[in-house]
Scaffold this motif. Structure first.
Motif, mmCIF file in Angstrom:
data_model
loop_
_atom_site.group_PDB
_atom_site.id
_atom_site.type_symbol
_atom_site.label_atom_id
_atom_site.label_comp_id
_atom_site.label_asym_id
_atom_site.label_seq_id
_atom_site.Cartn_x
_atom_site.Cartn_y
_atom_site.Cartn_z
ATOM 1 N N TYR A 25 -3.149 4.415 5.270
ATOM 2 C CA TYR A 25 -1.717 4.649 5.458
ATOM 3 C C TYR A 25 -1.451 5.259 6.829
ATOM 4 O O TYR A 25 -0.552 4.828 7.549
ATOM 5 C CB TYR A 25 -1.144 5.560 4.369
ATOM 6 C CG TYR A 25 0.247 5.993 4.749
ATOM 7 C CD1 TYR A 25 1.306 5.102 4.656
ATOM 8 C CD2 TYR A 25 0.494 7.251 5.300
ATOM 9 C CE1 TYR A 25 2.578 5.459 5.078
ATOM 10 C CE2 TYR A 25 1.760 7.609 5.716
ATOM 11 C CZ TYR A 25 2.793 6.712 5.612
ATOM 12 O OH TYR A 25 4.042 7.047 6.048
ATOM 13 N N TRP A 26 -2.246 6.266 7.210
ATOM 14 C CA TRP A 26 -1.949 6.938 8.487
ATOM 15 C C TRP A 26 -2.139 5.984 9.649
ATOM 16 O O TRP A 26 -1.390 6.020 10.626
ATOM 17 C CB TRP A 26 -2.795 8.207 8.638
ATOM 18 C CG TRP A 26 -2.400 9.218 7.613
ATOM 19 C CD1 TRP A 26 -3.126 9.640 6.542
ATOM 20 C CD2 TRP A 26 -1.130 9.890 7.506
ATOM 21 N NE1 TRP A 26 -2.410 10.527 5.784
ATOM 22 C CE2 TRP A 26 -1.176 10.704 6.352
ATOM 23 C CE3 TRP A 26 0.036 9.879 8.262
ATOM 24 C CZ2 TRP A 26 -0.110 11.501 5.951
ATOM 25 C CZ3 TRP A 26 1.107 10.667 7.862
ATOM 26 C CH2 TRP A 26 1.029 11.464 6.720
ATOM 27 N N TYR B 204 3.702 4.341 1.627
ATOM 28 C CA TYR B 204 3.748 2.961 2.129
ATOM 29 C C TYR B 204 5.129 2.357 1.882
ATOM 30 O O TYR B 204 5.721 1.732 2.751
ATOM 31 C CB TYR B 204 2.722 2.096 1.398
ATOM 32 C CG TYR B 204 1.377 1.947 2.079
ATOM 33 C CD1 TYR B 204 1.270 1.271 3.289
ATOM 34 C CD2 TYR B 204 0.214 2.417 1.494
ATOM 35 C CE1 TYR B 204 0.036 1.103 3.898
ATOM 36 C CE2 TYR B 204 -1.022 2.253 2.095
ATOM 37 C CZ TYR B 204 -1.104 1.593 3.301
ATOM 38 O OH TYR B 204 -2.314 1.417 3.904
ATOM 39 N N ALA C 205 1.957 -1.052 -0.932
ATOM 40 C CA ALA C 205 2.532 -0.060 -1.834
ATOM 41 C C ALA C 205 2.318 -0.487 -3.285
ATOM 42 O O ALA C 205 1.870 0.296 -4.119
ATOM 43 C CB ALA C 205 4.017 0.118 -1.536
ATOM 44 N N ILE D 42 0.436 7.780 -2.147
ATOM 45 C CA ILE D 42 0.217 6.942 -0.969
ATOM 46 C C ILE D 42 1.045 5.668 -1.097
ATOM 47 O O ILE D 42 1.620 5.182 -0.124
ATOM 48 C CB ILE D 42 -1.288 6.646 -0.803
ATOM 49 C CG1 ILE D 42 -2.004 7.945 -0.454
ATOM 50 C CG2 ILE D 42 -1.522 5.601 0.271
ATOM 51 C CD1 ILE D 42 -3.501 7.853 -0.449
ATOM 52 N N ASN E 292 -1.412 -0.328 -4.179
ATOM 53 C CA ASN E 292 -1.849 1.050 -4.351
ATOM 54 C C ASN E 292 -1.383 1.637 -5.661
ATOM 55 O O ASN E 292 -2.142 2.279 -6.379
ATOM 56 C CB ASN E 292 -1.299 1.912 -3.209
ATOM 57 C CG ASN E 292 -2.327 2.111 -2.136
ATOM 58 O OD1 ASN E 292 -3.310 2.796 -2.340
ATOM 59 N ND2 ASN E 292 -2.114 1.477 -1.013
ATOM 60 N N SER F 297 -8.289 -0.763 4.188
ATOM 61 C CA SER F 297 -7.664 -0.824 2.873
ATOM 62 C C SER F 297 -8.179 -2.006 2.063
ATOM 63 O O SER F 297 -8.373 -1.905 0.850
ATOM 64 C CB SER F 297 -6.154 -0.879 3.081
ATOM 65 O OG SER F 297 -5.543 -1.564 2.063
ATOM 66 N N PRO G 257 2.961 -3.711 4.283
ATOM 67 C CA PRO G 257 2.940 -2.377 3.660
ATOM 68 C C PRO G 257 3.618 -2.336 2.294
ATOM 69 O O PRO G 257 3.184 -1.574 1.417
ATOM 70 C CB PRO G 257 3.678 -1.480 4.661
ATOM 71 C CG PRO G 257 4.305 -2.380 5.629
ATOM 72 C CD PRO G 257 3.568 -3.662 5.616
ATOM 73 N N ASN H 193 -8.130 5.568 1.523
ATOM 74 C CA ASN H 193 -6.815 5.022 1.216
ATOM 75 C C ASN H 193 -5.742 5.742 2.040
ATOM 76 O O ASN H 193 -4.862 5.113 2.637
ATOM 77 C CB ASN H 193 -6.563 5.216 -0.277
ATOM 78 C CG ASN H 193 -5.525 4.276 -0.813
ATOM 79 O OD1 ASN H 193 -5.271 3.241 -0.212
ATOM 80 N ND2 ASN H 193 -4.926 4.640 -1.929
#
Ligand SMILES: [Cu+2]
Ligand SMILES: [Cu+2]
Lengths: 650, 292
Positions: free
Chosen positions: A117-118, A35, A92, A31, A95, A193, A88, A113
């Motif tokens: 992202y989606w 991102y 990233a 993920i 994450n 998130s 993002p 999580n």
């Protein structure tokens, strides 16, 4: 288990590679890559928008872009860089790193999580689909006076989107609605998130990983996610009110109907200022990891750096009206917000001085991450100091809305946040890809970007002090602003070239770079105690943490003079860690992939479409289908059997 | 501004420290490892307290400057400012309404009371005062004084839509005697053109082609309703710039381009293309230029 698959039309997916494995993944490392790559694509888009702006401004009275196109470009450039690039990119890093740094196998809620992202992706798509589907219009009674081109068909009210200019009367058409809905979807993703990552930090730490043994990056991530959790709801309210004003005739911000346009400004900046720290604190965290490693010293004053970060987070909520010193908020408020803004300089200064203290009497290794980290300290300081001058309210009355501000926040967000991000990208490149980058190309990237950045943004200080206002597509030749604008444009192209070099290096090195060892930098934190790239389960054995910089202390003791001495068994210890990372005794159980996060994202796309087309029956139908789909996806998700094991993990 | 000097000093110190550290403490390839210093409470207290004290030093004059700059003295000349997309209108207690050029007496405090007809604007004369937003439904005030007679450049500083870039204005500060004369002249109705002249032709076109639906010319046309959405042209030629001070009245080309198709010159403009013929335009320009 068979009953589970009977009950569920969608079995938990099993592909370990290929596109579907990416779409259904819940692995925090994958993920993170999603991102990162998506954010980088938007970085290119936002960068191209910036180049168009700079071409237009290179010369006085230029007509490369029309006013409508220019306004769209600066609005989308700002929106993109903030919401679709820096946030993002920071996501990233968080994450990828948070579980690795605290010794966990994944984040607290892996499927959530993926959902974040989606939603981020859907928000970005809605924002940019504007160019294809939206309509721009001149204000009622006004005349566009130039054919409205494709380039002008996205939001054009500035990233702050003040009403009434962004309201129904002065911005008819749908470009602003695309922007509002896109941002609302992005906000949901970020909010989800933030809760997820906070839970991860508080609940998923390895045994012994006390709060004050956490790496500074983890601390800064915690502050960032608190800021997001508390500030996103505020801007969400503002955006929804504006959406209602535009679409359903409410009058929240309409002065003639008793509404108050200044209320929007308060709500927006009550989010907007904490947002500044959301953008910069992750980079501060990265720099606090990189500097000690390449100075071969621990971070100077770890507790002070942590507390300074927390203080910045708290104070960040008390300074928003410094964006409104010219809004006629009255002398009392001006004094209060001027003073509160000044106080932020203290913790910020502490950080800068402690970073310098970290380098002091160290043994500096000028790797590329170190160059970017030092570039960060040098450039961020400039942005911080120009920030203090804004706190001097009468001075701000001159500076606000001029290029001086543009210079200020680019020193903070590019020289700061982006330099920090690049430092991190190079620093963790070996861990992420299992390969080393090409150091020569990377150094070229740094120096070109450093020079290009300063050529672009340093002149904006003088341009602003000479009275060049922001958000204007043209200026008269007599103003004499031409030459420095030309310099800035040349600088922007140098930045573009340096970015191409970065991309070439990345693409080459992740395939053909020299294989990276587990711990190429002789680093201090836990993510280096596992193979590069990390196995899917991260840690074969959950580490037992006994101190700050635990991994370093596994390798080194100190002699009487306080100098590090490598333990005789350090290499054997590393070899063991590497071995169990590759061949664990038994493979840990991992959360299985899931269809529901991407499905919920798809449903959200329908909901967003419905909100945009609510005036037509078809639109309402699409929206209802989306809402039903979202509901069903979430219900199914909640009932998805957790224990359905996947053969790939066996 | 002392804050800039202080900022410059800190800037030099910090950057020098970074560069010094880079040279002095670079890895020289030898075996010695650096001492593992975890911090230094005294030093850290020092670089917390000293910046805090510096800030207190900056804060005190800031607060007093805010207070000083906030209230105009009682004898200030009061002028109303109205922001329109994309030009500023000025009206004087003497009943004068003008646009784009704010005429003030030099050496006298001026107290502006400002509001907007449409969106948020911001009124800024860089060399005379800071910015102040111009907000619909509210009155904000700005106080300044032009010590020297002369012309000062001003600009809308808050993004206000399509032609925000072309929403500028001029401040013309006159010696007090000239200011009084100007006030008197502005109170007169518009100049009456001689019968049969090109100017008279221009006036007839002005009356016949719908200009009067939007523009006031005292003695010639009065727009129905309270505040017209277009600049008052009674003494158009007493000014030197028009259309948000983006065009020059002395320039034939500027006036021609404007009258031929305003939105082509200034995107989004609320003055429509009225399909005037070149001859109409010639006559109108003659008439407009006669409106001293
Ligand atoms: Cu702020
Ligand atoms: Cu404006």
């Amino acid at each position: 288990m068979t009953t589970a698959s009977l009950r569920w039309p969608l079995r938990r997916p099993v592909d370990a590679s290929g596109i579907w494995s990416w779409i259904t993944t819940v692995d925090h490392k994958r993920i993170a890559k999603l991102y990162g790559y998506t954010g980088f694509v938007f970085f290119i888009v936002g960068g191209l928008e910036a180049l168009l702006l700079r071409i237009q401004l290179a010369q006085p009275e230029s007509s490369f872009l029309t006013a409508a196109e220019y306004n769209t470009m600066f609005t989308m450039h700002g929106t993109t860089m903030i919401f679709l690039v820096v946030m993002p990119m920071a996501a990233a890093f968080m994450n990828f790193l948070l579980p690795l740094m605290i010794g966990a196998r994944d984040v607290a809620f892996p499927r959530l999580n993926a959902l974040s992202y989606w939603f981020f992706l859907v928000g970005g798509i809605v924002l940019y689909s504007s160019f294809l589907f939206a309509t721009a219009g001149a204000p009622q009674g006004g005349f566009l006076g130039e054919t409205s081109t494709a380039l002008g068909k996205a939001a054009n009210g500035g990233w702050f989107m003040y009403p009434p200019n962004s309201g129904p009367q002065f911005s008819p058409g749908t470009v602003i609605d695309f922007w509002l809905i896109g941002l609302l979807v992005l906000g949901v993703g970020s909010l989800v998130s933030s809760v997820n990552l906070l839970t991860t930090i508080f609940n998923m730490r390895a045994p012994g990983m006390k709060l004050f043994r956490m790496p500074v990056f983890v601390w800064m991530s915690m502050v960032v996610n608190f800021l997001l959790a508390f500030s996103l709801p505020i801007v969400t309210v503002a955006l929804i009110m504006l959406y209602f004003d535009r679409n359903f005739g409410t009058l929240f911000f309409e002065a003639s109907g008793g509404g108050d346009p200044v209320l929007y400004q308060h709500l927006f900046w009550l989010f907007g200022h904490p947002e500044v720290y959301v953008l910069i604190l992750p980079a501060m965290g990265i720099v606090s990891e990189v500097l000690p490693v390449f100075s071969r010293k621990p971070l100077f004053g770890y507790p002070a750096v942590v507390f300074a970060g927390i203080a910045i987070g708290f104070l960040g909520f008390g300074v928003w009206a410094h964006h409104m010193f010219a809004s006629g908020i009255g002398p009392i408020a001006q004094v209060a917000f001027g003073l509160s803004t000044m106080t932020i300089a203290v913790p910020t200064g502490i950080k800068v001085f402690n970073w310098i203290g970290t380098m002091w009497e160290g043994k500096l290794k000028f790797t590329v991450p170190m160059l970017f980290a030092m570039g960060f300290v040098a450039m961020f300081t400039i942005g911080g100091l120009s920030g203090v001058t804004h706190a001097v309210v009468p001075s701000d009355w001159q500076q606000t809305d001029t290029y001086y501000i543009v210079a200020h926040f680019h020193y903070v967000l590019f020289g700061g946040a982006m330099f920090g991000i690049f430092a991190g990208l190079y620093y963790w490149f070996p861990k992420l890809t299992g390969r080393m980058y090409d150091a020569t190309l990377a150094k070229l990237h740094f120096w070109l970007m450093f020079i290009g950045f300063n050529l672009t943004f340093a002149p904006m200080h003088w341009l602003g002090l000479q009275g060049m206002v922001r958000r204007t597509e043209t200026y008269a030749a007599e103003t004499g602003l031409g030459p420095w604008n030309m310099v800035a444009t040349i600088g922007a192209f140098i930045i573009a070239i340096s970015t191409l070099i970065f991309m070439a290096n990345w693409v080459q090195s992740r395939r053909r770079g020299a294989p990276a060892p587990m711990d190429p930098w002789d680093a201090r934190t836990l993510e280096w105690a596992i193979p590069s790239p990390p196995p899917e389960f991260n840690f074969a054995e959950i580490p037992q943490v006994t101190s700050l910089d635990d991994f370093w202390h596994q390798k080194y003791t100190e002699d009487d003079a306080g100098r590090p001495v490598r333990k005789p068994d350090a290499d054997a210890r590393l070899a063991h860690l590497e071995e169990i990372g590759h061949n664990p005794e038994h493979r840990p159980h991992l959360p299985a992939p899931s269809w529901f996060p991407p499905l919920a994202g798809l449903a959200m796309l329908f909901v967003a479409t419905g909100l945009l087309l609510h005036a037509s029956i078809v639109g309402i139908a699409i929206g209802l289908v989306g809402a039903a789909g979202l509901f069903l996806a979430l219900v199914a998700w909640s009932r998805e059997p957790l224990e359905e094991e996947v053969s790939a993990h066996e | 501004m002392p804050v800039f000097a202080i900022a410059a000093v800190i800037f030099i110190l910090v950057e020098a420290a970074v560069v010094y550290a880079a040279f002095k403490f670079r890895d020289r390839g030898d075996e010695t490892e650096p001492k593992q210093i975890h911090g230094n409470n005294k030093l850290e207290a020092l670089w917390t307290i000293i910046p805090a004290l510096i800030l207190v030093g900056i804060a005190v004059p800031t607060v007093s400057a805010i207070v000083d700059l906030t209230s105009a003295p009682d004898d200030a000349v009061e002028i109303d400012v109205i922001g329109h997309q994309w030009w500023f209108e000025f009206s004087y207690p003497e009943g004068i309404t003008t646009a784009n050029v704010l005429v003030v007496p030099a050496g006298t405090p001026i107290d502006l009371s400002m509001t907007s007809k449409d969106v948020v604007h911001s009124f800024w004369i860089p060399r005379l005062a800071g910015k102040r937003d111009v907000i619909p439904g509210q009155y904000t005030s700005l106080y300044f004084e032009a010590d020297e007679p002369g012309e000062y450049w001003g600009q809308c500083a808050e993004f206000c839509g399509l032609s925000h870039a072309k929403m500028s204005f001029r401040v013309r500060a006159l010696p007090p005697a000239e200011y009084t004369a100007w006030l008197q002249a502005q109170q007169q109705p518009a100049v009456e053109p001689a019968a049969g002249s090109l100017e008279a032709q221009g006036r007839d076109i002005f009356l016949g082609r719908g200009c009067i639906a939007c523009h006031n010319i005292k003695g010639v046309s009065e727009v129905a309703g309270e505040v017209p959405g277009a600049p008052d042209l009674t003494h158009f030629a007493s000014r030197n710039v028009f259309a948000g001070a983006s065009l020059s009245i002395d320039s034939d080309d500027d006036l021609r381009d404007w009258l031929a198709n305003p939105p082509a010159v200034k995107s989004g403009s609320f003055m429509p293309n009225l399909g005037l013929s070149p001859d109409d335009i010639t006559a109108l320009i003659a008439y407009l230029r006669s409106l001293e």
